[in-house]
Write an enzyme that holds these catalytic residues in place. Sequence first.
Site, PDB file in Angstrom:
ATOM      1  N   LYS A  79      16.811  -9.245  -2.389  1.00  0.00           N
ATOM      2  CA  LYS A  79      16.397  -7.875  -1.780  1.00  0.00           C
ATOM      3  C   LYS A  79      15.882  -8.429  -0.286  1.00  0.00           C
ATOM      4  CE  LYS A  79      13.393  -3.934  -1.979  1.00  0.00           C
ATOM      5  NZ  LYS A  79      14.038  -3.359  -0.797  1.00  0.00           N
ATOM      6  N   LYS A 110      10.158  -5.497  -7.148  1.00  0.00           N
ATOM      7  CA  LYS A 110       9.288  -5.916  -5.953  1.00  0.00           C
ATOM      8  C   LYS A 110       8.374  -7.059  -6.151  1.00  0.00           C
ATOM      9  CE  LYS A 110       9.838  -3.182  -2.490  1.00  0.00           C
ATOM     10  NZ  LYS A 110       8.708  -2.559  -1.654  1.00  0.00           N
ATOM     11  N   CYS A 124     -24.749 -25.475  20.695  1.00  0.00           N
ATOM     12  CA  CYS A 124     -25.207 -26.214  21.777  1.00  0.00           C
ATOM     13  C   CYS A 124     -26.080 -25.235  22.762  1.00  0.00           C
ATOM     14  CB  CYS A 124     -24.619 -27.379  22.213  1.00  0.00           C
ATOM     15  SG  CYS A 124     -23.508 -27.212  23.343  1.00  0.00           S
ATOM     16  N   GLU A 178       0.795  -1.214  -0.007  1.00  0.00           N
ATOM     17  CA  GLU A 178       0.047  -0.046  -0.072  1.00  0.00           C
ATOM     18  C   GLU A 178       0.773   1.229   0.205  1.00  0.00           C
ATOM     19  OE1 GLU A 178      -3.394   1.350   3.058  1.00  0.00           O
ATOM     20  OE2 GLU A 178      -3.540  -0.799   2.551  1.00  0.00           O
TER      21      GLU A 178
END
Length: 680
Positions: free
Chosen positions: A117, A315, A412, A38
Amino acid sequence: MAEIPRDARDRHDELSRILRDARYRYDVLSAPPMPDAEYDALFRELEELEAAHPALITPASPTQTVGSPPDTAFPPFEHLQPMLSLDNAFSCEELEAWAGRVVRGLGEQPRLTCELKIDGVAINLVYRRGVLATAATRGNGTVGENVTAQVLTIEDVPYRLDVDDPPEVLEVRGEVYYPLDAFEAMNEARIEAGEAAFMNPRNAASGALRQKDPEVTRTRPLAVWCHGLGTVEGTTFSRHSEVLAWLREAGLPTDPETAVVAGIDEVWAFVERWTAARHDVAYEIDGVVVKVDDLAQRDELGFTARAPRWAIAYKMPPVEQATTLRAIEVNIGRTGKATPYAVLEPVHVSGTTITYATLHNEIQVHAKDVRVGDTVMVRRAGDVIPEVVGPVRSERPADAEPWSMPDDCPFCGQPLVRPEGEAHHFCENVDCPNRLLESLSHLASRGALDIEGLGEQTVELLVREGLVGDLADVFRLHEHREALLALDKWGEKRVDNLLAGIDAGRQQPLDRVLVALNIRHLGPTYAKTLVRAFPDLQAIRDADVETLESIDGIGPKIAASVHSWFSTPRNAELVDELIALGITTASPGGADGDGEGDATLLEGWTVVVTGTLEGFTRDEATAALEQRGAKVTGSVSGRTSLVVAGENPGSKRDKADELGVPVADEAAFRHLLAHGELRS
Ligand code: IVH
């Protein structure tokens, strides 16, 4: 100058603020507020905005700067040569575009180096006449934080270089990282202790390096890969590959997975190979760094404000993503254990869509402080099951409430109880419908009675149709052949196969019967230990806690659990029924090998388990190894003693062959567990 539209200026301000804050949290607080992917996307947006409106570019823009201002908690250190960043490429086309610019700049195709990397923390090691004078973080690229005392605790970093005539000054650039084995072990221990786990190995490394007290850093097994130089006085180099070889000779660790290549096609082959094999190394990588090898050519290409033109970082797709936590629900397992799990807005991570992720128990939910409605970070690396690593606090809705375990079982309605000293809640109702489904599926599973044809869906159908109401009913299905034949789409063949599978299950040895009973904490290894110690099922049922505890390899927790299970009247009844229905009750006479249960049998072994094994789940294989003192790790390296390979082992097996690490099939694995050695 062209007028900049108001909305472009506003977005530029906003993006700059978000990115600066994210960098500070990443660099200084070791707790980034968003996944790397992000951050990269927002950074890209800022770059595009500036490309469209160059007047927006100021020297303070995140596109023109590196890192964050150094934390004043550490003494400042001015790097002899600035520590820059790298430009990123996210596709083959972007890599090719970079390579095109390089070739045009030089007028020829240069030799390139490809390196992994490393997803760690950038470090600058300054050696003066071969002795480590200063170690500093990157900081804002010009001034970093002096962390010499902390770095001196890292075993990998030599205090003195192993060279005859050390250069006057040598700035060595590298990456501090947290080895994956150690990271996973640390996080498991933290989860066990009810502490929040670290988000990922990078943040753990950053947190460990930035400890004010170096003695705390010493307790964390950090490691370093060196990947380049800054200022050099007193010697000269002409190629990067020569630099790496020199560093290695001098005792500085350099990543062996490096290649010198002739052009972009070979670069792309390296990228593809390592994208597929990224989990085969013992440290986390997030890409491939491509560099011009010839140092004179590098000088020709030079730098932008924040990155060299002679290098680029490709990347890889992210292993972490952010998504919304829609709900926290509770599952009741076969032993009655209540496990909260996250229901997520489906999110694509590392090749799969993740909708559910375990949250372990209430203590973990509180330690992570995840709340329904939160944006959460989800991670999936290699074989590791998907995990909710934590909330993005800045995005928490105002009305998000802390979660607690419901009072009653969602299946239950009986109370959920958390026994003294236990981290988990349990539904104690042996007849809980979900518990029944899970115990039946477990009974039929490979590690237990291995009943072919009795998968989860069949179990659900048989229970729904009223044909099975408890474990013993499975062995009464022969009496219901007609009813089975009447089931929708079930032909004779399917019914006969199921009944044959059940008969085969009846013949399974006693240790598997014990596993099938769903006794808390009793896995296959402990079941075998019990079977070896007693002549038959009756003797195990009759044993008191002290007798059970006196058996080598059986601790108080298992002894208490086994005794309590057999003492429960409902269970005693079930065992009576199973015996009457013909399940195996006799021990085979301890014929299973001598080494079983010896906690030191495999001491010193480092083992990787890969592929699907017939008789063990991955957890069971790991437990069996660990109970014998072996270390089980997730990736194959030179330190691996053995790779256990089941069906479809994938790249870890290839890696073992490549490194000459022995590979065991399931039979050899069983032999190892029993005898502590590979078959000769
Ligand atoms: S070379 C001028 N090589 O990635 C910068 N960097 O995202 C030259 N990194 O700042 C850096 N592995 O901290 C280089 N094999 C490698 C690397 C590597 C990880 C880090 C480094 C850099 C960052 C950029």
